[in-house]
Design a protein around this motif. Sequence first.
Motif, PDB file in Angstrom:
ATOM      1  N   UNK A 227       0.836  -1.195   0.000  1.00 39.81           N
ATOM      2  CA  UNK A 227       0.000   0.000   0.000  1.00 39.81           C
ATOM      3  C   UNK A 227       0.870   1.244   0.000  1.00 39.81           C
ATOM      4  N   UNK A 228       0.515   2.220  -0.815  1.00 41.33           N
ATOM      5  CA  UNK A 228       1.128   3.545  -0.769  1.00 41.33           C
ATOM      6  C   UNK A 228       0.003   4.551  -0.566  1.00 41.33           C
ATOM      7  N   UNK A 229       0.289   5.632   0.177  1.00 39.00           N
ATOM      8  CA  UNK A 229      -0.760   6.589   0.496  1.00 39.00           C
ATOM      9  C   UNK A 229      -0.187   7.983   0.670  1.00 39.00           C
ATOM     10  N   UNK A 230      -1.035   8.969   0.403  1.00 39.60           N
ATOM     11  CA  UNK A 230      -0.752  10.367   0.706  1.00 39.60           C
ATOM     12  C   UNK A 230      -1.745  10.781   1.776  1.00 39.60           C
ATOM     13  N   UNK A 231      -1.251  11.399   2.843  1.00 41.51           N
ATOM     14  CA  UNK A 231      -2.096  11.718   3.988  1.00 41.51           C
ATOM     15  C   UNK A 231      -1.883  13.156   4.419  1.00 41.51           C
ATOM     16  N   UNK A 232      -2.964  13.837   4.767  1.00 36.82           N
ATOM     17  CA  UNK A 232      -2.880  15.212   5.255  1.00 36.82           C
ATOM     18  C   UNK A 232      -2.277  15.190   6.661  1.00 36.82           C
ATOM     19  N   UNK A 233      -1.008  15.554   6.770  1.00 34.90           N
ATOM     20  CA  UNK A 233      -0.313  15.491   8.051  1.00 34.90           C
ATOM     21  C   UNK A 233      -0.732  16.535   9.050  1.00 34.90           C
ATOM     22  N   UNK A 234      -1.541  17.516   8.641  1.00 35.26           N
ATOM     23  CA  UNK A 234      -1.978  18.547   9.587  1.00 35.26           C
ATOM     24  C   UNK A 234      -3.149  18.086  10.438  1.00 35.26           C
ATOM     25  N   UNK A 235      -3.802  16.980  10.068  1.00 32.56           N
ATOM     26  CA  UNK A 235      -4.997  16.551  10.776  1.00 32.56           C
ATOM     27  C   UNK A 235      -4.689  15.613  11.932  1.00 32.56           C
ATOM     28  N   UNK A 236      -3.807  14.642  11.726  1.00 32.06           N
ATOM     29  CA  UNK A 236      -3.568  13.644  12.765  1.00 32.06           C
ATOM     30  C   UNK A 236      -2.107  13.492  13.153  1.00 32.06           C
ATOM     31  N   UNK A 237      -1.196  13.920  12.316  1.00 27.81           N
ATOM     32  CA  UNK A 237       0.224  13.651  12.570  1.00 27.81           C
ATOM     33  C   UNK A 237       1.003  14.871  13.040  1.00 27.81           C
ATOM     34  N   UNK A 238       0.385  16.035  13.124  1.00 27.70           N
ATOM     35  CA  UNK A 238       1.082  17.246  13.543  1.00 27.70           C
ATOM     36  C   UNK A 238       1.054  17.349  15.062  1.00 27.70           C
TER      37      UNK A 238
ATOM     38  N   UNK B 185       3.849  10.994   3.376  1.00 32.80           N
ATOM     39  CA  UNK B 185       3.953   9.874   2.437  1.00 32.80           C
ATOM     40  C   UNK B 185       4.032   8.569   3.242  1.00 32.80           C
ATOM     41  N   UNK B 186       3.117   7.646   2.953  1.00 26.49           N
ATOM     42  CA  UNK B 186       2.984   6.423   3.742  1.00 26.49           C
ATOM     43  C   UNK B 186       3.199   5.204   2.841  1.00 26.49           C
ATOM     44  N   UNK B 187       3.884   4.194   3.348  1.00 24.16           N
ATOM     45  CA  UNK B 187       4.063   2.952   2.612  1.00 24.16           C
ATOM     46  C   UNK B 187       3.974   1.750   3.540  1.00 24.16           C
TER      47      UNK B 187
END
Length: 293
Positions: free
Chosen positions: A15-26, A79-81
Amino acid sequence: TVAYTLSMGNGVTATVALEDGTLVNRDGLWSGNDNGPYTAAVPQVLSNATVGQSPTVTTAAVPANGTAITYGSNRAPDYIGNISATQAWGTVALSGAVHTIITSSPVIGTEYGYAGQLATKINLPMLSTGSYLTLAGVYTNGANGFSLRNRAGDVTSNNTGSFGLGRVVAGMNDIAVNTATGSVSKATVYGLSGEFGYQITPTVLAFFDAGYSNLSWGTTAQAMSSTQLNPAKMLTLSAGMHWTPVKGFRVFPEIGYARVDVKNATNAGAVTEGATKKSESAWIGRVQVRRDF
């Protein structure tokens, strides 16, 4: 989140993914210098009163030697893998992430955090059908959300800049910037977790799990703020049961123990939430009733 998963056969998927890092990872950006991020409070006029009366005056902190740095605009995702393999014996998965940290400073610009995790689930049919053992190890650098999120309770609701337990508080910032020199320090975290589940009957599962996380800051960062950039250790233990009387309906009684230790604090005079104290522990009990449709 936008993700794509490819099945490669024989139980292997990627799986590869693009994720909005301001919502859950900031999880916080701290900026200051060796004298602290702000000078002492000074009088500031907030508003003028009517003629013949004195203006309203209050005190407010002003920036010290450097200008405070905050998050910049959201111009790039995280960027998630992940790649995993599921076989008769269980599952093994390797995950990685790149966390984008865009600052408001044209000098600092964009920094990147990193995360990696290796996890496995081992089926234990020799004990009973449904029994299992899971093990996971994670390491992050400048990306606390991939290791500490859901591992430590926030001191205040929706506060992603710090975490704590009772009278212990530690900063959960991803990076720290020295506004006087422009140097950047990143938090590093490593964590280990495991869970053992034993299927007692077809409808009752008992589980026991443990987790440990270690948040570290270098000496340069601690010199800027020993309280906001505070190394910490977390331990959690829990035991409980899953009772499934009918399909889709489950009851989860659980009891847990949590302990948080920080490096830079004292044990004296700490009687309120978030006060400086080296360690705190708590027992937690709950019962969850869940219906899946």
